[in-house]
Design a protein around this motif. Structure first.
Motif, PDB file in Angstrom:
ATOM      1  N   ASP A  96       0.844  -1.186   0.000  1.00  0.00           N
ATOM      2  CA  ASP A  96       0.000   0.000   0.000  1.00  0.00           C
ATOM      3  C   ASP A  96       0.885   1.243   0.000  1.00  0.00           C
ATOM      4  O   ASP A  96       2.117   1.157   0.050  1.00  0.00           O
ATOM      5  CB  ASP A  96      -0.972  -0.006   1.183  1.00  0.00           C
ATOM      6  CG  ASP A  96      -0.279   0.007   2.543  1.00  0.00           C
ATOM      7  OD1 ASP A  96       0.894   0.460   2.622  1.00  0.00           O
ATOM      8  OD2 ASP A  96      -0.884  -0.416   3.525  1.00  0.00           O
ATOM      9  N   VAL A  97       0.254   2.398  -0.052  1.00  0.00           N
ATOM     10  CA  VAL A  97       1.003   3.639  -0.189  1.00  0.00           C
ATOM     11  C   VAL A  97       1.913   3.880   1.008  1.00  0.00           C
ATOM     12  O   VAL A  97       3.063   4.297   0.861  1.00  0.00           O
ATOM     13  CB  VAL A  97       0.044   4.840  -0.368  1.00  0.00           C
ATOM     14  CG1 VAL A  97       0.827   6.138  -0.492  1.00  0.00           C
ATOM     15  CG2 VAL A  97      -0.829   4.634  -1.596  1.00  0.00           C
ATOM     16  N   LEU A  98       1.405   3.626   2.209  1.00  0.00           N
ATOM     17  CA  LEU A  98       2.205   3.847   3.405  1.00  0.00           C
ATOM     18  C   LEU A  98       3.466   2.994   3.394  1.00  0.00           C
ATOM     19  O   LEU A  98       4.573   3.485   3.660  1.00  0.00           O
ATOM     20  CB  LEU A  98       1.374   3.550   4.651  1.00  0.00           C
ATOM     21  CG  LEU A  98       2.078   3.729   6.000  1.00  0.00           C
ATOM     22  CD1 LEU A  98       2.584   5.158   6.156  1.00  0.00           C
ATOM     23  CD2 LEU A  98       1.141   3.375   7.141  1.00  0.00           C
ATOM     24  N   GLU A  99       3.320   1.704   3.070  1.00  0.00           N
ATOM     25  CA  GLU A  99       4.473   0.810   3.001  1.00  0.00           C
ATOM     26  C   GLU A  99       5.429   1.255   1.902  1.00  0.00           C
ATOM     27  O   GLU A  99       6.655   1.203   2.070  1.00  0.00           O
ATOM     28  CB  GLU A  99       4.015  -0.623   2.746  1.00  0.00           C
ATOM     29  CG  GLU A  99       3.294  -1.278   3.904  1.00  0.00           C
ATOM     30  CD  GLU A  99       2.811  -2.680   3.550  1.00  0.00           C
ATOM     31  OE1 GLU A  99       3.278  -3.637   4.185  1.00  0.00           O
ATOM     32  OE2 GLU A  99       1.980  -2.802   2.629  1.00  0.00           O
ATOM     33  N   GLN A 101      11.863   5.444   1.702  1.00  0.00           N
ATOM     34  CA  GLN A 101      12.690   6.240   2.600  1.00  0.00           C
ATOM     35  C   GLN A 101      13.859   5.436   3.179  1.00  0.00           C
ATOM     36  O   GLN A 101      14.897   5.998   3.540  1.00  0.00           O
ATOM     37  CB  GLN A 101      11.853   6.811   3.739  1.00  0.00           C
ATOM     38  CG  GLN A 101      10.958   7.977   3.317  1.00  0.00           C
ATOM     39  CD  GLN A 101      10.233   8.573   4.514  1.00  0.00           C
ATOM     40  OE1 GLN A 101       9.163   8.120   4.880  1.00  0.00           O
ATOM     41  NE2 GLN A 101      10.824   9.578   5.129  1.00  0.00           N
ATOM     42  N   LYS A 102      13.684   4.125   3.277  1.00  0.00           N
ATOM     43  CA  LYS A 102      14.769   3.277   3.773  1.00  0.00           C
ATOM     44  C   LYS A 102      15.887   3.140   2.736  1.00  0.00           C
ATOM     45  O   LYS A 102      17.054   2.993   3.092  1.00  0.00           O
ATOM     46  CB  LYS A 102      14.229   1.883   4.121  1.00  0.00           C
ATOM     47  CG  LYS A 102      13.304   1.862   5.335  1.00  0.00           C
ATOM     48  CD  LYS A 102      12.727   0.475   5.559  1.00  0.00           C
ATOM     49  CE  LYS A 102      11.748   0.460   6.731  1.00  0.00           C
ATOM     50  NZ  LYS A 102      11.121  -0.876   6.914  1.00  0.00           N
ATOM     51  N   ASN A 119      14.588  14.259   1.520  1.00  0.00           N
ATOM     52  CA  ASN A 119      14.614  15.463   2.358  1.00  0.00           C
ATOM     53  C   ASN A 119      13.250  16.128   2.498  1.00  0.00           C
ATOM     54  O   ASN A 119      13.052  16.961   3.376  1.00  0.00           O
ATOM     55  CB  ASN A 119      15.584  16.496   1.790  1.00  0.00           C
ATOM     56  CG  ASN A 119      16.926  15.912   1.436  1.00  0.00           C
ATOM     57  OD1 ASN A 119      17.206  15.723   0.260  1.00  0.00           O
ATOM     58  ND2 ASN A 119      17.744  15.627   2.432  1.00  0.00           N
ATOM     59  N   LEU A 120      12.334  15.766   1.597  1.00  0.00           N
ATOM     60  CA  LEU A 120      11.019  16.410   1.620  1.00  0.00           C
ATOM     61  C   LEU A 120       9.987  15.470   1.014  1.00  0.00           C
ATOM     62  O   LEU A 120      10.230  14.856  -0.034  1.00  0.00           O
ATOM     63  CB  LEU A 120      11.055  17.729   0.831  1.00  0.00           C
ATOM     64  CG  LEU A 120       9.735  18.507   0.706  1.00  0.00           C
ATOM     65  CD1 LEU A 120       9.240  18.973   2.070  1.00  0.00           C
ATOM     66  CD2 LEU A 120       9.916  19.719  -0.219  1.00  0.00           C
ATOM     67  N   LEU A 121       8.854  15.355   1.680  1.00  0.00           N
ATOM     68  CA  LEU A 121       7.744  14.541   1.188  1.00  0.00           C
ATOM     69  C   LEU A 121       6.609  15.468   0.762  1.00  0.00           C
ATOM     70  O   LEU A 121       6.248  16.385   1.498  1.00  0.00           O
ATOM     71  CB  LEU A 121       7.270  13.603   2.296  1.00  0.00           C
ATOM     72  CG  LEU A 121       6.040  12.728   2.008  1.00  0.00           C
ATOM     73  CD1 LEU A 121       6.333  11.738   0.900  1.00  0.00           C
ATOM     74  CD2 LEU A 121       5.617  11.995   3.284  1.00  0.00           C
ATOM     75  N   ILE A 122       6.075  15.245  -0.434  1.00  0.00           N
ATOM     76  CA  ILE A 122       4.984  16.079  -0.945  1.00  0.00           C
ATOM     77  C   ILE A 122       3.817  15.184  -1.354  1.00  0.00           C
ATOM     78  O   ILE A 122       4.007  14.166  -2.025  1.00  0.00           O
ATOM     79  CB  ILE A 122       5.425  16.910  -2.167  1.00  0.00           C
ATOM     80  CG1 ILE A 122       6.587  17.836  -1.793  1.00  0.00           C
ATOM     81  CG2 ILE A 122       4.256  17.730  -2.715  1.00  0.00           C
ATOM     82  CD1 ILE A 122       7.124  18.642  -2.972  1.00  0.00           C
ATOM     83  N   MET A 123       2.615  15.566  -0.928  1.00  0.00           N
ATOM     84  CA  MET A 123       1.423  14.843  -1.364  1.00  0.00           C
ATOM     85  C   MET A 123       0.297  15.825  -1.641  1.00  0.00           C
ATOM     86  O   MET A 123       0.271  16.935  -1.099  1.00  0.00           O
ATOM     87  CB  MET A 123       0.970  13.827  -0.308  1.00  0.00           C
ATOM     88  CG  MET A 123       1.860  12.605  -0.204  1.00  0.00           C
ATOM     89  SD  MET A 123       1.087  11.257   0.753  1.00  0.00           S
ATOM     90  CE  MET A 123      -0.180  10.717  -0.394  1.00  0.00           C
ATOM     91  N   HIS A 153       3.468   8.981  10.395  1.00  0.00           N
ATOM     92  CA  HIS A 153       4.632   8.106  10.438  1.00  0.00           C
ATOM     93  C   HIS A 153       5.924   8.712   9.876  1.00  0.00           C
ATOM     94  O   HIS A 153       6.999   8.225  10.189  1.00  0.00           O
ATOM     95  CB  HIS A 153       4.335   6.806   9.656  1.00  0.00           C
ATOM     96  CG  HIS A 153       3.404   5.893  10.364  1.00  0.00           C
ATOM     97  ND1 HIS A 153       2.037   6.081  10.358  1.00  0.00           N
ATOM     98  CD2 HIS A 153       3.619   4.798  11.127  1.00  0.00           C
ATOM     99  CE1 HIS A 153       1.461   5.125  11.064  1.00  0.00           C
ATOM    100  NE2 HIS A 153       2.390   4.338  11.539  1.00  0.00           N
ATOM    101  N   THR A 154       5.820   9.727   9.067  1.00  0.00           N
ATOM    102  CA  THR A 154       7.037  10.255   8.457  1.00  0.00           C
ATOM    103  C   THR A 154       7.817  11.115   9.438  1.00  0.00           C
ATOM    104  O   THR A 154       7.259  11.668  10.382  1.00  0.00           O
ATOM    105  CB  THR A 154       6.712  11.074   7.194  1.00  0.00           C
ATOM    106  OG1 THR A 154       7.936  11.389   6.528  1.00  0.00           O
ATOM    107  CG2 THR A 154       5.998  12.362   7.548  1.00  0.00           C
ATOM    108  N   ASN A 155       9.119  11.220   9.233  1.00  0.00           N
ATOM    109  CA  ASN A 155       9.971  11.997  10.134  1.00  0.00           C
ATOM    110  C   ASN A 155      10.760  13.065   9.393  1.00  0.00           C
ATOM    111  O   ASN A 155      11.808  13.509   9.848  1.00  0.00           O
ATOM    112  CB  ASN A 155      10.930  11.062  10.895  1.00  0.00           C
ATOM    113  CG  ASN A 155      11.766  10.224   9.946  1.00  0.00           C
ATOM    114  OD1 ASN A 155      11.642  10.324   8.728  1.00  0.00           O
ATOM    115  ND2 ASN A 155      12.632   9.394  10.503  1.00  0.00           N
ATOM    116  N   ILE A 156      10.258  13.446   8.224  1.00  0.00           N
ATOM    117  CA  ILE A 156      10.874  14.507   7.435  1.00  0.00           C
ATOM    118  C   ILE A 156       9.816  15.566   7.132  1.00  0.00           C
ATOM    119  O   ILE A 156       8.620  15.304   7.284  1.00  0.00           O
ATOM    120  CB  ILE A 156      11.469  13.959   6.110  1.00  0.00           C
ATOM    121  CG1 ILE A 156      10.368  13.293   5.269  1.00  0.00           C
ATOM    122  CG2 ILE A 156      12.625  13.005   6.374  1.00  0.00           C
ATOM    123  CD1 ILE A 156      10.840  12.841   3.900  1.00  0.00           C
TER     124      ILE A 156
END
Length: 283
Positions: free
Chosen positions: A226-229, A235-236, A241-245, A268-271
């Protein structure tokens, strides 16, 4: 000149987001709107109905707010001293989100940047209630900066999408502007469930390919997750450096039955996480 809103409660977390904004837009001519909202704790429904200003508490809170905002502006100027940056100080007796909505409309705000607070005992959770509700309610892009995150120039951006987006969205230009200014790579990620893209989705993908032709960009497919996974796995593997949705408008029943992807990822994200309202949400 850009107009950027910076809500603050004068915490370290809020100032960390302000520091990020100063560095992210260090080369731009920007007017930053420093906003603090307050609701004196002694107020209750009875007081508000019968006596709007009991004991002058609103006046005291307003003076305190103005003093703290002035101190914050002085701190920013002392640390960064950027002649390209101007500041407007705003104090308001109002709820945070209510005042944010009014300020965005009144000053035609281009972007809102705010800090986020992690939940106690859950390190993977970084986004706070205020930030989440703000993302849901406002009609301009919102950038959430995790508590304690130290500035990194965005060189690799992750843009997860199902290609169900409007090519007329006025804020797509913000993504392009970021790519141009920071000379970064845009990673467009699609989670594949075994169902091929339909004609509309393929057209959107082709549009993005053309729209970002002058920017480094790569299309990725994550199969069987799924999208989260997909986002977590990506990210692993890569230094993002930046997440955009893009935040699509969900119906009441969809929100009850399915937890929106934006919420899942935000928790869940850390960025830094930039959320762009969909064309329908803007309208």
């Amino acid at each position: 000149m850009k107009r950027i809103l910076l809500p603050t409660d004068f915490s370290d977390n809020a100032y960390n987001a302000i520091r990020y904004a100063m560095q992210f837009f260090k080369d731009d001519h920007v007017t930053f709107y420093l906003l603090n909202t307050f609701t004196p704790v002694s107020y209750n429904v009875g007081y508000l109905v019968e006596t709007p200003m009991p004991y002058g508490l609103e006046d005291v809170a307003l003076m305190n707010s103005k003093r703290e905002i002035e101190a914050t502006e002085e701190k920013i100027k002392k640390e960064f001293n950027n002649p390209k940056h101007d500041f407007v100080r705003l104090s308001a007796f109002n709820t945070l989100i209510g005042e944010i909505q009014e300020v965005i409309e009144k000053y035609n705000i281009d972007l809102l940047i705010m800090g986020t607070k992690g939940a106690t005992g859950a390190k993977e959770v970084f986004i706070g209630t205020h930030t989440m509700y703000t993302m849901k309610k406002v009609k301009c892009p919102v950038m959430a900066i995790p508590s304690g995150f130290e500035y990194e120039e965005p060189k690799d951006i992750l843009f997860p999408t199902d290609y169900n987006l409007s090519t007329d969205n006025i804020y797509l230009s913000l993504i392009k502007e970021i790519c141009n200014k920071h000379v970064c790579r845009l990673n467009v990620l699609n989670a594949y469930y075994g169902v091929p893209l339909n004609n509309d989705q393929r057209e959107v993908k082709d549009f993005l390919d053309e729209y970002f032709k002058d920017n480094a960009h790569i299309f990725h497919i994550a199969e069987g997750v799924d999208v989260l996974e997909a986002v977590e796995d990506f990210q692993k593997k890569y230094k993002i450096n930046l997440l955009i949705m893009i935040h699509n408008k969900h119906s009441f029943f969809e929100n009850l039955l399915f937890k929106p992807v934006i919420n899942q990822i935000a928790y869940h994200t850390n960025i830094p996480f930039l959320v762009i309202p969909s064309e329908k949400r803007i309208q």
